[in-house]
Design a protein around this motif. Structure first.
Motif, PDB file in Angstrom:
ATOM      1  N   ILE A   1       0.834  -1.207   0.000  1.00 18.49           N
ATOM      2  CA  ILE A   1       0.000   0.000   0.000  1.00 18.49           C
ATOM      3  C   ILE A   1       0.864   1.251   0.000  1.00 18.49           C
ATOM      4  CG2 ILE A   1      -1.877   1.195   1.192  1.00 18.49           C
ATOM      5  CD1 ILE A   1      -2.328  -1.578   2.661  1.00 18.49           C
ATOM      6  N   VAL A   2       0.762   2.021  -1.072  1.00 17.98           N
ATOM      7  CA  VAL A   2       1.423   3.320  -1.145  1.00 17.98           C
ATOM      8  C   VAL A   2       0.413   4.341  -0.623  1.00 17.98           C
ATOM      9  CG1 VAL A   2       2.593   4.995  -2.615  1.00 17.98           C
ATOM     10  CG2 VAL A   2       2.746   2.553  -3.143  1.00 17.98           C
ATOM     11  N   ALA A   3       0.454   4.575   0.672  1.00 16.91           N
ATOM     12  CA  ALA A   3      -0.513   5.475   1.308  1.00 16.91           C
ATOM     13  C   ALA A   3       0.094   6.861   1.451  1.00 16.91           C
ATOM     14  CB  ALA A   3      -0.929   4.934   2.675  1.00 16.91           C
ATOM     15  N   ILE A   4      -0.497   7.822   0.762  1.00 18.94           N
ATOM     16  CA  ILE A   4      -0.019   9.195   0.788  1.00 18.94           C
ATOM     17  C   ILE A   4      -0.871  10.015   1.757  1.00 18.94           C
ATOM     18  CG2 ILE A   4       0.476  11.259  -0.557  1.00 18.94           C
ATOM     19  CD1 ILE A   4       2.187   8.822  -1.294  1.00 18.94           C
ATOM     20  N   LEU A   5      -0.225  10.528   2.795  1.00 15.64           N
ATOM     21  CA  LEU A   5      -0.905  11.395   3.744  1.00 15.64           C
ATOM     22  C   LEU A   5      -0.910  12.815   3.181  1.00 15.64           C
ATOM     23  CD1 LEU A   5       0.653  10.157   7.129  1.00 15.64           C
ATOM     24  CD2 LEU A   5      -1.217   9.174   5.783  1.00 15.64           C
ATOM     25  N   GLU A   6      -2.094  13.340   2.940  1.00 20.53           N
ATOM     26  CA  GLU A   6      -2.237  14.677   2.351  1.00 20.53           C
ATOM     27  C   GLU A   6      -2.176  15.718   3.459  1.00 20.53           C
ATOM     28  OE1 GLU A   6      -5.967  13.975   0.273  1.00 20.53           O
ATOM     29  OE2 GLU A   6      -4.858  13.791  -1.610  1.00 20.53           O
ATOM     30  N   LYS A   7      -0.988  16.280   3.684  1.00 15.59           N
ATOM     31  CA  LYS A   7      -0.777  17.253   4.749  1.00 15.59           C
ATOM     32  C   LYS A   7      -0.596  18.654   4.156  1.00 15.59           C
ATOM     33  CE  LYS A   7       1.203  14.110   8.168  1.00 15.59           C
ATOM     34  NZ  LYS A   7       2.271  13.944   9.172  1.00 15.59           N
ATOM     35  N   SER A   8      -0.840  19.653   4.981  1.00 13.47           N
ATOM     36  CA  SER A   8      -0.719  21.047   4.518  1.00 13.47           C
ATOM     37  C   SER A   8       0.720  21.387   4.158  1.00 13.47           C
ATOM     38  CB  SER A   8      -1.227  21.999   5.611  1.00 13.47           C
ATOM     39  OG  SER A   8      -0.482  21.827   6.808  1.00 13.47           O
ATOM     40  N   THR A   9       1.683  20.663   4.742  1.00 17.61           N
ATOM     41  CA  THR A   9       3.101  20.914   4.464  1.00 17.61           C
ATOM     42  C   THR A   9       3.604  20.132   3.258  1.00 17.61           C
ATOM     43  OG1 THR A   9       3.611  19.179   6.085  1.00 17.61           O
ATOM     44  CG2 THR A   9       3.637  21.472   6.860  1.00 17.61           C
ATOM     45  N   GLY A  10       2.727  19.315   2.653  1.00 15.51           N
ATOM     46  CA  GLY A  10       3.109  18.527   1.485  1.00 15.51           C
ATOM     47  C   GLY A  10       2.823  17.053   1.706  1.00 15.51           C
ATOM     48  N   PRO A  11       2.830  16.261   0.632  1.00 18.32           N
ATOM     49  CA  PRO A  11       2.506  14.834   0.739  1.00 18.32           C
ATOM     50  C   PRO A  11       3.591  14.052   1.471  1.00 18.32           C
ATOM     51  CG  PRO A  11       3.271  15.347  -1.465  1.00 18.32           C
ATOM     52  CD  PRO A  11       3.151  16.659  -0.753  1.00 18.32           C
ATOM     53  N   GLU A  12       3.149  13.121   2.329  1.00 15.43           N
ATOM     54  CA  GLU A  12       4.069  12.261   3.056  1.00 15.43           C
ATOM     55  C   GLU A  12       3.690  10.799   2.830  1.00 15.43           C
ATOM     56  OE1 GLU A  12       4.662  13.294   7.134  1.00 15.43           O
ATOM     57  OE2 GLU A  12       5.009  15.412   6.698  1.00 15.43           O
TER      58      GLU A  12
END
Length: 208
Positions: free
Chosen positions: A58-69
Motif C-alpha cells: 500500500i502506497v498510502a499518501i498522507l495529504e498534509k498542509s506541508t506537502g505529501p508524506e
C-alpha cells in the motif's frame, strides 16, 4: 515496547510437512538451447483460489498542509534479524479485491481510512517480489489519506496479537535521503520502499 525489542533466539531446519506458509519446489525445465535443467525455489501456500495475487503493498499518501508524506512502518523480520522499513501490506482474503484488501489492511495496521486513487493509477501491474527465489507476488495499491477527516486525526490500529508495527511518515521529497539515513541507523530497507525512493530520485535527477 518497540519493534527493536524483538530478537532471534535460534534457527533450525524446517521439515516440509511442518511448514504452514511455504514449501520447497524443484522445477525441471529446458533452457533456450533445449538443455534440461533444474531450479530450486520456494512457493507460498496461502494464495486464495481464483486469485492472481498473494497480497498487496500500500502506497498510502498522507495529504498534509506541508506537502505529501508517505506512510511507513517499522517491523521486526525474523528471517533477516532486523527491523525493516516497509509500506503497509497484507495478504488477500478469499474473494477479496486488491483495493478492498488494501483499505482493510491500512485500517487494521495503521488506523487510517483512505481512498484508492482513480484514473487507472489505483492498482499497479502484478509484481513478483523475487522471481528467482519464490512465486510470491502482489499489486501495489495507491491510496490517498485525507488528514482533515475526523477519523484520521487520531488513528487507532487494530493489530493482531502477533503484530508489532510502528507507523511513521516521511515527506515524499525526502524519501531517498531518509532511506539512506535509516540504513545508516541499522534498519533494513524493504525493496518496495527502496524502489519508490529510487524512482522519485531518478525523476528528480533527470527532471522527468
Amino acid at each position: 515496547m518497540s519493534a527493536s525489542d524483538a530478537k532471534v533466539l535460534s534457527t533450525e531446519p524446517l521439515m516440509i510437512r511442518d511448514a504452514k506458509w511455504t514449501t520447497l519446489i524443484k522445477t525441471t525445465y529446458t533452457d533456450p538451447n533445449g538443455k534440461e535443467r533444474t531450479w530450486e525455489s520456494a512457493q507460498r501456500q496461502t494464495r486464495p483460489k481464483n486469485s492472481l495475487i498473494d497480497g498487496v503493498g500500500i502506497v498510502a499518501i498522507l495529504e498534509k498542509s506541508t506537502g505529501p508524506e508517505l506512510l511507513l512502518q517499522k517491523q521486526f523480520r525474523p528471517p533477516i534479524d532486523k527491523v525493516t522499513i516497509e509500506v503497509p501490506a497484507g495478504l488477500v482474503d478469499e474473494g477479496e479485491s486488491p483495493e478492498t484488501c488494501a483499505l482493510r489492511e491500512l485500517k487494521e495496521e495503521t488506523g487510517y481510512v483512505g481512498e484508492t486513487a482513480g484514473e487507472g493509477f489505483g492498482v499497479s501491474p502484478v509484481m513478483f517480489n523475487d522471481p528467482g527465489f519464490c512465486n510470491t507476488n502482489l499489486n501495489m495499491i495507491h491510496v490517498t489519506v485525507d488528514m482533515s477527516k475526523p477519523e484520521n486525526k487520531a488513528p487507532k490500529p487494530e493489530l493482531e496479537e502477533n503484530e508489532f508495527i510502528e507507523c511513521f511518515s516521511v515527506p515524499l521529497k525526502d524519501l531517498y535521503a531518509q532511506c539512506r539515513q535509516l540504513e545508516n541507523e541499522g534498519f533494513a530497507i524493504d525493496a518496495r520502499v527502496g524502489t519508490l525512493a529510487e524512482g522519485i530520485e531518478i525523476a528528480r535527477r533527470w527532471k522527468l
